[in-house]
Design a protein around this motif. Structure first.
Motif, PDB file in Angstrom:
ATOM      1  N   ARG A  68       0.855  -1.182   0.000  1.00 30.72           N
ATOM      2  CA  ARG A  68       0.000   0.000   0.000  1.00 30.72           C
ATOM      3  C   ARG A  68       0.895   1.237   0.000  1.00 30.72           C
ATOM      4  N   THR A  69       0.491   2.253  -0.728  1.00 34.98           N
ATOM      5  CA  THR A  69       1.308   3.446  -0.878  1.00 34.98           C
ATOM      6  C   THR A  69       1.003   4.469   0.209  1.00 34.98           C
ATOM      7  N   VAL A 127       2.154   8.395   1.265  1.00 33.75           N
ATOM      8  CA  VAL A 127       2.834   9.627   0.867  1.00 33.75           C
ATOM      9  C   VAL A 127       3.143  10.437   2.112  1.00 33.75           C
ATOM     10  N   ASP A 132       4.751   1.072   0.704  1.00 35.48           N
ATOM     11  CA  ASP A 132       5.502   1.654  -0.405  1.00 35.48           C
ATOM     12  C   ASP A 132       5.473   3.162  -0.185  1.00 35.48           C
ATOM     13  N   VAL A 182       6.281   7.132  -0.586  1.00 36.37           N
ATOM     14  CA  VAL A 182       6.650   8.229  -1.479  1.00 36.37           C
ATOM     15  C   VAL A 182       7.073   9.399  -0.600  1.00 36.37           C
ATOM     16  N   GLY A 238      12.084   3.575  -1.211  1.00 30.67           N
ATOM     17  CA  GLY A 238      10.890   4.330  -1.571  1.00 30.67           C
ATOM     18  C   GLY A 238      11.078   5.134  -2.841  1.00 30.67           C
ATOM     19  N   ARG A 239      10.147   6.050  -3.082  1.00 32.76           N
ATOM     20  CA  ARG A 239      10.206   6.929  -4.248  1.00 32.76           C
ATOM     21  C   ARG A 239      10.317   8.369  -3.778  1.00 32.76           C
ATOM     22  N   VAL A 290       2.043  10.087  -8.256  1.00 33.24           N
ATOM     23  CA  VAL A 290       1.830   9.005  -7.291  1.00 33.24           C
ATOM     24  C   VAL A 290       0.721   8.067  -7.745  1.00 33.24           C
ATOM     25  N   CYS A 322      -3.117   5.781  -3.804  1.00 28.21           N
ATOM     26  CA  CYS A 322      -2.567   6.130  -2.500  1.00 28.21           C
ATOM     27  C   CYS A 322      -3.528   5.680  -1.409  1.00 28.21           C
TER      28      CYS A 322
END
Length: 272
Positions: free
Chosen positions: A30-31, A33, A55, A57, A75-76, A95, A98
């Motif tokens: 799961r992302t 931010v 995951d 960001v 990560g990103r 992204v 999210c």
């Protein structure tokens, strides 16, 4: 004193999907931010959520910092200025999907009395703390709803609940951040999105007070003078981790965290 970037569809969370993506160590794949991820609480939160299995960001203005940290945690990194509408919109586009938004970007400048206040300092604090949070929330709520189990974490402060001398601009901004979080929770009722507010008290990070005192490291150090163990960024990151890894039906509305040495805004135990 405290120290510290379209109408919704009627959706309900899918319990099967939520169960499939959640483990004892935290949600996998799961992302999340994190804004303001280049230092302090934001950087610590990015590290902790990556360790939890998200995951991550990392969003902030300082590209070199977030790229190095993204490489460290897997990560990103996405350069973003939360005071710029186009920059936030570009972040959301890049992204895509999210599940968790940690609206952490913020800050304080100055310790002037109200009658001596620098209007531009107040303007900056309102823009980054309140409007910055507003921008990222507006940009990401559609994706959070679409995830079926979204979560907004607003990084506020004890300054969002109690005022103190010399803190008029910061406390006004953080009261605004608190009002935004509480209103958002009401307006998202019935949607699969939780809203949590984290309100730290005295946190010793590498940049917060130095920025507040316009780069005066000596003045910044005096804030923590005699305080044996102020909070550190990792303590607050633990709080973020806790709230976002509760079961989908559990919403921690408000988590206030202070060091043992701080009983209230003006009541801090200082050794010696």
């Amino acid at each position: 004193m405290p120290l510290d970037d379209a109408p919704l569809d009627d959706m309900t969370p899918d319990a099967t999907t939520a169960d499939a993506t959640t483990t004892a160590a935290g949600p996998r794949g799961r992302t999340a931010v994190v804004t303001g991820a280049s230092s302090g609480i934001g950087a610590a939160t990015a590290r902790r959520l990556a360790a939890d299995g998200f995951d991550v960001v990392l969003a902030a203005r300082r590209e070199d910092r977030i790229r190095a940290l993204a490489e460290e945690v897997g990560g990103r990194a996405v350069v973003c200025d939360v005071t710029d509408d186009a920059s936030v919109a570009a972040l959301a586009r890049e992204v895509g999907g999210c599940a968790v938004l940690v609206a952490n970007a913020g800050g304080a400048v100055g310790m002037d009395a109200v009658v001596d206040a620098d209007v531009e300092d107040w303007r900056w604090m309102y823009d980054v703390n309140v409007l910055g949070t507003l921008r990222v929330v507006k940009a990401f709520v559609p994706a959070l709803v679409a995830s079926g189990d979204g979560h907004v974490v607003v990084m506020s402060s004890t300054a969002g609940r109690i005022v103190y001398e010399g803190g008029g601009g910061y406390t006004a901004a953080k009261h605004g951040t608190t009002a935004l979080a509480e209103t958002l929770r009401l307006e998202l009722l019935g949607q699969p999105v939780r809203v949590s507010e984290i309100a730290p008290g005295m946190v010793a990070t590498e940049e917060f007070s130095t920025k507040r005192f316009h780069g005066d490291a000596e003045a910044a150090a005096k804030v923590y003078e005699g305080v044996a163990e102020p909070l550190v960024a990792e303590d607050v990151a633990d709080c973020v981790s806790f709230v976002v890894t509760r079961p989908p039906h559990v919403d921690v509305d408000l988590l206030v965290v202070k060091p043992l040495a701080q009983a209230a805004q003006h009541r801090v135990h200082r050794e010696g």
